[in-house]
Design a protein around this motif. Structure first.
Motif, PDB file in Angstrom:
ATOM      1  N   LEU A   1      13.808  18.933  -8.884  1.00  0.00           N
ATOM      2  CA  LEU A   1      12.797  18.490  -7.933  1.00  0.00           C
ATOM      3  C   LEU A   1      13.462  18.258  -6.583  1.00  0.00           C
ATOM      4  O   LEU A   1      14.599  17.783  -6.509  1.00  0.00           O
ATOM      5  N   ALA A   2      12.748  18.574  -5.514  1.00  0.00           N
ATOM      6  CA  ALA A   2      13.259  18.353  -4.166  1.00  0.00           C
ATOM      7  C   ALA A   2      12.195  17.663  -3.327  1.00  0.00           C
ATOM      8  O   ALA A   2      11.006  17.975  -3.436  1.00  0.00           O
ATOM      9  N   LEU A   3      12.635  16.738  -2.502  1.00  0.00           N
ATOM     10  CA  LEU A   3      11.736  16.037  -1.587  1.00  0.00           C
ATOM     11  C   LEU A   3      11.592  16.801  -0.276  1.00  0.00           C
ATOM     12  O   LEU A   3      10.508  16.842   0.310  1.00  0.00           O
ATOM     13  N   ASN A   4      12.677  17.414   0.196  1.00  0.00           N
ATOM     14  CA  ASN A   4      12.656  18.146   1.461  1.00  0.00           C
ATOM     15  C   ASN A   4      12.523  19.651   1.276  1.00  0.00           C
ATOM     16  O   ASN A   4      11.542  20.241   1.687  1.00  0.00           O
ATOM     17  N   GLU A   5      13.557  20.264   0.683  1.00  0.00           N
ATOM     18  CA  GLU A   5      13.578  21.711   0.579  1.00  0.00           C
ATOM     19  C   GLU A   5      14.648  22.183  -0.373  1.00  0.00           C
ATOM     20  O   GLU A   5      15.521  21.415  -0.792  1.00  0.00           O
TER      21      GLU A   5
ATOM     22  N   ALA B   1       0.865  -1.179   0.000  1.00  0.00           N
ATOM     23  CA  ALA B   1       0.000   0.000   0.000  1.00  0.00           C
ATOM     24  C   ALA B   1       0.902   1.230   0.000  1.00  0.00           C
ATOM     25  O   ALA B   1       2.017   1.189   0.523  1.00  0.00           O
ATOM     26  N   THR B   2       0.441   2.307  -0.598  1.00  0.00           N
ATOM     27  CA  THR B   2       1.309   3.475  -0.731  1.00  0.00           C
ATOM     28  C   THR B   2       0.627   4.748  -0.241  1.00  0.00           C
ATOM     29  O   THR B   2      -0.606   4.854  -0.218  1.00  0.00           O
ATOM     30  N   VAL B   3       1.459   5.714   0.159  1.00  0.00           N
ATOM     31  CA  VAL B   3       1.017   7.080   0.405  1.00  0.00           C
ATOM     32  C   VAL B   3       1.838   7.979  -0.510  1.00  0.00           C
ATOM     33  O   VAL B   3       2.971   7.638  -0.866  1.00  0.00           O
ATOM     34  N   GLU B   4       1.265   9.093  -0.902  1.00  0.00           N
ATOM     35  CA  GLU B   4       1.949  10.008  -1.809  1.00  0.00           C
ATOM     36  C   GLU B   4       2.235  11.325  -1.103  1.00  0.00           C
ATOM     37  O   GLU B   4       1.377  11.855  -0.384  1.00  0.00           O
ATOM     38  N   TYR B   5       3.442  11.841  -1.327  1.00  0.00           N
ATOM     39  CA  TYR B   5       3.851  13.117  -0.751  1.00  0.00           C
ATOM     40  C   TYR B   5       4.123  14.112  -1.873  1.00  0.00           C
ATOM     41  O   TYR B   5       4.679  13.754  -2.915  1.00  0.00           O
ATOM     42  N   PRO B   6       3.773  15.381  -1.671  1.00  0.00           N
ATOM     43  CA  PRO B   6       4.057  16.398  -2.692  1.00  0.00           C
ATOM     44  C   PRO B   6       5.542  16.722  -2.762  1.00  0.00           C
ATOM     45  O   PRO B   6       6.282  16.569  -1.786  1.00  0.00           O
ATOM     46  N   LEU B   7       5.971  17.176  -3.936  1.00  0.00           N
ATOM     47  CA  LEU B   7       7.362  17.540  -4.188  1.00  0.00           C
ATOM     48  C   LEU B   7       7.461  19.023  -4.524  1.00  0.00           C
ATOM     49  O   LEU B   7       6.492  19.651  -4.954  1.00  0.00           O
ATOM     50  N   LEU B   8       8.650  19.560  -4.349  1.00  0.00           N
ATOM     51  CA  LEU B   8       8.944  20.948  -4.690  1.00  0.00           C
ATOM     52  C   LEU B   8       9.601  20.995  -6.055  1.00  0.00           C
ATOM     53  O   LEU B   8      10.568  20.279  -6.317  1.00  0.00           O
ATOM     54  N   GLU B   9       9.061  21.825  -6.941  1.00  0.00           N
ATOM     55  CA  GLU B   9       9.631  22.006  -8.274  1.00  0.00           C
ATOM     56  C   GLU B   9      10.335  23.358  -8.344  1.00  0.00           C
ATOM     57  O   GLU B   9       9.769  24.381  -7.969  1.00  0.00           O
ATOM     58  N   LEU B  10      11.572  23.345  -8.803  1.00  0.00           N
ATOM     59  CA  LEU B  10      12.353  24.567  -8.978  1.00  0.00           C
ATOM     60  C   LEU B  10      12.590  24.784 -10.459  1.00  0.00           C
ATOM     61  O   LEU B  10      12.966  23.857 -11.181  1.00  0.00           O
ATOM     62  N   SER B  11      12.405  25.994 -10.908  1.00  0.00           N
ATOM     63  CA  SER B  11      12.708  26.365 -12.283  1.00  0.00           C
ATOM     64  C   SER B  11      13.638  27.569 -12.241  1.00  0.00           C
ATOM     65  O   SER B  11      13.247  28.645 -11.782  1.00  0.00           O
TER      66      SER B  11
END
Length: 267
Positions: free
Chosen positions: A118-122, A96-106
């Motif tokens: 892309l960053a998982l933390n910051e 079973a899975t849970v999804e976490y949002p990611l940070l996109e940098l341009s």
């Protein structure tokens, strides 16, 4: 099931990696470091971040799970003595899975080129020897001119890391948002900033435009790169992509927060 295992460089983590791979293959799973379905991290949250970035181009096709060989982590929540139970779940393909949002940098450069990350933390933006001065715009509208040591833009799952140390809020990963937290901002009669962390929802973005022509350091998760004076702007938003974590048992986020900051690990 196709699996890959990444491990911290210490002897214990390496030994567990060998044991885990052998046990999974004996139960019919296949080791595949190129196109795995599940990626198992052995170490701590730093090892998990490394695993995430190693398979960044497949982030929507893999599931991550962590075994911690140090203190309880936010991403690595299985203990070595529970590895047999974890192996059985994976062998049974009971994922079973849970999804976490990611940070996109341009990152836009003056020559017209763009770099996306892309960053998982910051991500953090810091000056070296001078005050960082940059204009912040939210949804295309000027908001403030920041002066200080730097800025931290974090995801909800990363809100318990560097963001928390800076006085930012802890945010549940079910919220698709990013948080902007200041580092030692200058606030006096002449210069003012908002002075508190801000949460932006998914449909908002923040654009950061350097004002003073100095080099500064951009870090994302545990990676660092020197960004020079030709940077025009850095745009941060909630990515359309998400990262998936395996949840073979209930471990609510707030229980994870409590055990990480307020209580001893599970016994």
């Amino acid at each position: 099931m196709r699996f890959a295992v990444t491990a911290r460089g210490d002897e214990r983590s390496h030994m567990l990696k060998e044991q885990l791979e052998q046990a999974l293959m004996e139960r019919g799973s296949h080791r595949d470091t190129v196109t795995p379905e599940i990626v198992i991290s052995i170490g701590g949250d730093g090892t998990m971040l490394q695993a995430f970035h190693s398979y960044l181009d497949q982030v929507e096709d893999i599931t991550l799970v962590g075994i911690h060989t140090g203190h309880l982590g936010f991403y690595a929540d299985w203990r070595p003595e529970e590895m047999g139970e974890l192996i059985q779940h994976i062998a049974d393909n009971n994922v079973a899975t849970v999804e976490y949002p990611l940070l996109e940098l341009s990152i836009d450069y003056a020559d017209g080129s763009t770099n996306q990350l892309l960053a998982l933390n910051e991500c953090t933006i810091k000056s070296f020897n001078q005050t960082l001065v940059c204009d912040l715009s939210i949804r295309g509208e000027y908001f403030e001119t920041f002066r200080g040591d730097g800025l931290c833009i974090s995801t909800p799952s990363g809100s318990t890391a560097y963001n928390k140390a800076l006085g930012g809020a802890i945010v549940h990963p079910a919220l698709e948002a990013i948080q902007i937290t200041e580092m030692a901002s200058i606030n006096n009669r002449v210069y003012r900033t908002i002075g508190s962390p801000m949460l932006l929802p998914k449909h908002h973005d923040v654009e950061i435009r350097p004002v003073n022509p100095i080099d500064f350091q951009l870090t994302y998760d545990h990676y660092a790169s020197i960004v020079h004076q030709n940077v025009k702007s850095i745009r941060c938003r909630v990515s359309d992509k998400k990262v998936k974590f395996a949840r073979f048992r209930s471990f609510p986020f707030w229980q994870r927060v409590r055990e990480s900051f307020l209580a001893e690990e599970r016994s």
